[in-house]
Design an enzyme around this catalytic site. Sequence first.
Site, short mmCIF file in Angstrom:
data_model
loop_
_atom_site.label_atom_id
_atom_site.label_comp_id
_atom_site.label_asym_id
_atom_site.label_seq_id
_atom_site.Cartn_x
_atom_site.Cartn_y
_atom_site.Cartn_z
N MET A 179 0.85 -1.19 0.00
CA MET A 179 0.00 0.00 0.00
C MET A 179 0.89 1.25 0.00
O MET A 179 0.46 2.33 0.38
CB MET A 179 -0.94 0.00 1.20
CG MET A 179 -1.88 -1.21 1.19
SD MET A 179 -3.42 -0.95 2.07
CE MET A 179 -2.82 -0.69 3.71
N GLY A 180 2.14 1.09 -0.41
CA GLY A 180 3.07 2.22 -0.45
C GLY A 180 3.58 2.57 0.93
O GLY A 180 3.53 1.75 1.84
N HIS A 215 9.08 1.03 3.58
CA HIS A 215 10.16 1.08 4.57
C HIS A 215 11.00 -0.17 4.39
O HIS A 215 10.75 -0.98 3.47
CB HIS A 215 9.57 1.17 5.98
CG HIS A 215 8.52 0.15 6.27
ND1 HIS A 215 8.79 -1.18 6.37
CD2 HIS A 215 7.17 0.27 6.42
CE1 HIS A 215 7.69 -1.85 6.61
NE2 HIS A 215 6.68 -0.99 6.64
N HIS A 258 9.38 -3.56 3.60
CA HIS A 258 8.98 -3.82 2.21
C HIS A 258 10.19 -4.18 1.35
O HIS A 258 10.13 -5.05 0.49
CB HIS A 258 8.32 -2.58 1.59
CG HIS A 258 7.03 -2.18 2.23
ND1 HIS A 258 6.90 -1.07 3.02
CD2 HIS A 258 5.80 -2.76 2.20
CE1 HIS A 258 5.66 -0.96 3.44
NE2 HIS A 258 4.96 -1.98 2.96
N VAL A 303 11.24 -7.13 9.84
CA VAL A 303 12.42 -6.27 9.97
C VAL A 303 12.14 -5.29 11.10
O VAL A 303 11.04 -4.74 11.20
CB VAL A 303 12.69 -5.49 8.65
CG1 VAL A 303 13.92 -4.60 8.80
CG2 VAL A 303 12.88 -6.46 7.50
N SER A 339 6.86 -0.49 10.37
CA SER A 339 5.49 -0.38 9.87
C SER A 339 5.29 1.02 9.33
O SER A 339 5.88 1.98 9.84
CB SER A 339 4.51 -0.63 11.02
OG SER A 339 3.24 -0.11 10.69
N ARG A 378 2.85 2.69 9.80
CA ARG A 378 2.13 3.44 10.83
C ARG A 378 3.07 4.12 11.81
O ARG A 378 2.66 5.04 12.52
CB ARG A 378 1.20 2.52 11.62
CG ARG A 378 0.03 2.06 10.79
CD ARG A 378 -0.70 0.91 11.44
NE ARG A 378 -1.65 0.38 10.49
CZ ARG A 378 -2.94 0.66 10.49
NH1 ARG A 378 -3.44 1.42 11.40
NH2 ARG A 378 -3.74 0.15 9.57
O1 PAF Z 1 0.03 -5.77 3.80
C1 PAF Z 1 -0.38 -4.88 3.03
O2 PAF Z 1 0.31 -3.91 2.74
C2 PAF Z 1 -1.78 -4.98 2.46
O3 PAF Z 1 -2.67 -5.56 3.39
C3 PAF Z 1 -1.84 -5.71 1.12
C4 PAF Z 1 -1.40 -7.16 1.25
C5 PAF Z 1 -0.96 -4.99 0.11
C6 PAF Z 1 -3.27 -5.72 0.58
O4 PAF Z 1 -3.76 -4.44 0.37
#
Ligand code: PAF
Length: 285
Positions: A30-31, A34, A37, A176, A185, A187
Site C-alpha cells: 500500500m506504499g 520502509h 517492504h 524487519v 510499519s 504506521r
Molecule cells: O500488507 C499490506 O500492505 C496490504 O494488506 C496488502 C497485502 C498490500 C493488501 O492491500
Amino acid sequence: MKVCRTIAEYRAEIATFRAASESVGVVTTMGALHAGHMALVERAKSGNDRVVTTIFVNPTQFGQAADLEKYPRPEAQDLEMFRSAGVDAVLIPSVEEMYPRGDETIVETTRLAHVLHGLVRPGHFRGVATVVTKLFNIAQPDRAYFGEKDYQQLAVIRRMVRDLHMPLEIVGVPTVRESDGLAMSSRNIRLSPEHRKEAVVLNQCLDHAETLMGTASTVAGLKADVQEMVQGRTSGKLMAFDVVDPESFEPVEGPLNRPIAIMMSVEFGEGEDAVLLIDQREIVP
Ligand code: PAF
C-alpha cells in the site's frame, strides 16, 4: 522500471517477461515503503528472474474513512525506493479500475477472517483477501512475498491460495525491526515522539514470553504480566494479546510447553490520532 497506471499496461509488461520464459515474483504493497517492504523485494529478487510490485491503498480493508484518508502516500519516494532496489515494473491502479462500478464479488476466509485481529477490525481480512486475489489475477506471478509481522494476514492468504487452488507460492519473510526492536510499519511515522519510545513495549512483551517458555508459567500468567508491562511502562492500551496454536489459530491455555503463536496489538493516542501497532512471534519450546 516501468510505472504502470493501468492493469493493461502492467499485464503487457509482465507478458514480455513470460514470453522470455522468465519467472515472476510479486510484492503487493500500500506504499509508504520502509525497510520491511524492501526486505520482501530483496527476497523476491533472489528467487525470481523478475520482480514486480503494486502500490494500492485498498479502501475495502479500512474500517474508518479517517484511517484511509490519513494513510501516507509518498509516491515519488516509493517509486525511487523500488527503482533503486531493481524492481522491473510497478502497478499503481485507480480505485475505479480495481473496483469496477457495480462490482459484487468478494473473497473471504470464513473462519480465519473472524477471529483475533478480525474481531477488532471487522471486514478487514475480507478486503485484504479480495484485493490480493485481484492483484494475483492481474500479475499471475509464480511467487508472492508477505511479511510475517502481519501474521494473520499471511495465514489468511495462505489458506485462500490453498483453498482456491491458486497456482502460486506464498513466501513469508521475517519481520524487519528498528534498532530498539520495534517492528517496522508504515504506521510508525504517525506516532508522537513519546509514543514512539513507548512502542518498544510490544517487542519487550514478546521477548518476555520467550523467556517464560518451557518454565512452570502458564498462558494466564503471561497475559497478566503483559497487561502489567503495557500499563506500567506506557500510555498505550493493550487491544489484544492472543496466544494461539500456529496451525489452527485456536486459543492455547495452560502451561507454556508447546509451540505457540502470539499476536498482540497496542493502541497509542486517542480518537483520530490513535495508532494501532501490531506484532507477532512464533515460539517453539
Ligand atoms: O500488507 C499490506 O500492505 C496490504 O494488506 C496488502 C497485502 C498490500 C493488501 O492491500
